[in-house]
Design a protein around this motif. Structure first.
Motif, PDB file in Angstrom:
ATOM      1  N   ASP A  52       5.632   5.841  -4.822  1.00 19.85           N
ATOM      2  CA  ASP A  52       5.900   6.338  -3.463  1.00 19.85           C
ATOM      3  C   ASP A  52       4.728   7.163  -2.932  1.00 19.85           C
ATOM      4  O   ASP A  52       4.249   6.926  -1.818  1.00 19.85           O
ATOM      5  CB  ASP A  52       7.190   7.165  -3.430  1.00 19.85           C
ATOM      6  N   ASP A  53       4.257   8.126  -3.731  1.00 18.44           N
ATOM      7  CA  ASP A  53       3.122   8.947  -3.307  1.00 18.44           C
ATOM      8  C   ASP A  53       1.855   8.111  -3.159  1.00 18.44           C
ATOM      9  O   ASP A  53       1.070   8.321  -2.237  1.00 18.44           O
ATOM     10  CB  ASP A  53       2.868  10.081  -4.305  1.00 18.44           C
ATOM     11  N   ARG A  56       1.943   6.042   0.058  1.00 17.69           N
ATOM     12  CA  ARG A  56       1.681   6.937   1.199  1.00 17.69           C
ATOM     13  C   ARG A  56       0.191   7.263   1.300  1.00 17.69           C
ATOM     14  O   ARG A  56      -0.379   7.283   2.397  1.00 17.69           O
ATOM     15  CB  ARG A  56       2.503   8.216   1.082  1.00 17.69           C
ATOM     16  N   ASN A  57      -0.464   7.524   0.158  1.00 18.52           N
ATOM     17  CA  ASN A  57      -1.891   7.835   0.166  1.00 18.52           C
ATOM     18  C   ASN A  57      -2.715   6.630   0.636  1.00 18.52           C
ATOM     19  O   ASN A  57      -3.650   6.779   1.426  1.00 18.52           O
ATOM     20  CB  ASN A  57      -2.352   8.281  -1.220  1.00 18.52           C
ATOM     21  N   ILE A  59      -1.722   4.108   2.599  1.00 18.81           N
ATOM     22  CA  ILE A  59      -1.483   3.886   4.030  1.00 18.81           C
ATOM     23  C   ILE A  59      -2.176   4.961   4.865  1.00 18.81           C
ATOM     24  O   ILE A  59      -2.780   4.665   5.903  1.00 18.81           O
ATOM     25  CB  ILE A  59       0.034   3.831   4.331  1.00 18.81           C
ATOM     26  N   SER A  60      -2.106   6.196   4.421  1.00 24.13           N
ATOM     27  CA  SER A  60      -2.783   7.283   5.136  1.00 24.13           C
ATOM     28  C   SER A  60      -4.290   7.020   5.209  1.00 24.13           C
ATOM     29  O   SER A  60      -4.900   7.171   6.278  1.00 24.13           O
ATOM     30  CB  SER A  60      -2.508   8.617   4.427  1.00 24.13           C
ATOM     31  N   GLU A 142       2.932  -0.406   5.699  1.00 27.31           N
ATOM     32  CA  GLU A 142       3.600   0.604   4.864  1.00 27.31           C
ATOM     33  C   GLU A 142       4.921   0.123   4.287  1.00 27.31           C
ATOM     34  O   GLU A 142       5.134   0.155   3.074  1.00 27.31           O
ATOM     35  CB  GLU A 142       3.807   1.904   5.628  1.00 27.31           C
ATOM     36  N   SER A 146       5.427  -0.951   0.337  1.00 32.10           N
ATOM     37  CA  SER A 146       6.437  -0.221  -0.446  1.00 32.10           C
ATOM     38  C   SER A 146       7.439  -1.189  -1.073  1.00 32.10           C
ATOM     39  O   SER A 146       7.802  -1.056  -2.241  1.00 32.10           O
ATOM     40  CB  SER A 146       7.193   0.771   0.443  1.00 32.10           C
TER      41      SER A 146
END
Length: 166
Positions: A52-53, A56-57, A59-60, A142, A146
Motif C-alpha cells: 500500500d505504501d 502510493r509512493n 503514484i506520487s 493508482e 493497487s
C-alpha cells in the motif's frame, strides 16, 4: 523470506529532460537507467507486505514527474520463492484478473496481465504485460496498480500454501 514485487516504469520524455527525470526517480527510491536520449527506466522494488505504501509512493512520484514526460509504460511482477505451482497453463485467472506465470528453476515469475486476453493462451504478446499511459492519464494508474499488486499478494499466498503438481 518475504516476497518482493517489482514495478518497472519506462518513461519517454523530450530530449534534454532525461537526466532530470533520472535523478528525480533515483531520489524517490527507484533504481534508474537511461535507455536512450529520450527515455529512462525506473524500477521500484518492495516487499508485498508494504504494497500500500509502495504503490502510493510510486503514484506520487509519477504524478510529480508528469510535467516532464510524454508517456510511461508500466509492468509489475513478483518472484515467488516456491518450488511448485498449481497451474495447468501459464495464465492464472483470479476473478476478472490474470497473472502470467513462468517457472524459473525453483522460483516462479508472476507477471500481471493488463487488459483482457484468452486465459488459455500459452504465449502472450509483450503488450499484454505492459500498461502504457500518457502523462495526463497517470491518475488512472493508482487504483489499477493497487488491484494488480493485491493480485500478486493473493497469488503469492495461495501458491505458497497450495500443494504443487511438481
Amino acid at each position: 523470506m518475504s516476497t518482493v514485487a517489482t514495478v518497472l516504469v519506462d518513461v519517454v520524455c523530450e530530449i534534454g529532460r532525461v537526466t532530470r527525470l533520472e535523478k528525480y526517480f533515483r531520489s524517490r527510491g527507484f533504481a534508474t537507467t537511461i535507455l536512450t536520449p529520450d527515455s529512462v527506466r525506473a524500477v521500484y522494488r518492495f516487499k508485498l507486505e508494504e504494497a500500500d505504501d509502495s504503490v502510493r509512493n510510486i503514484i506520487s512520484a509519477l504524478n510529480e514527474a508528469a510535467p516532464l514526460f510524454k508517456t510511461i509504460c508500466v509492468e509489475a511482477w513478483a518472484i515467488l520463492p516456491v518450488q511448485n505451482i498449481v497451474a495447468r497453463t501459464p495464465v492464472i485467472e483470479v476473478g476478472n484478473e490474470l497473472i502470467y506465470v513462468v517457472r524459473r528453476g525453483s522460483r516462479i515469475l508472476a507477471k500481471v496481465v493488463w487488459g483482457r486476453i484468452n486465459p488459455a493462451t500459452w504465449i502472450l504478446p509483450g503488450s499484454a504485460l505492459r500498461n502504457c499511459l500518457t502523462s495526463t492519464e497517470v491518475y488512472r494508474l493508482e487504483a489499477e496498480l493497487s488491484r494488480k499488486i493485491s493480485l500478486l499478494k493473493y497469488v503469492s499466498a495461495s501458491v505458497k500454501t497450495s500443494p504443487g503438481n511438481g
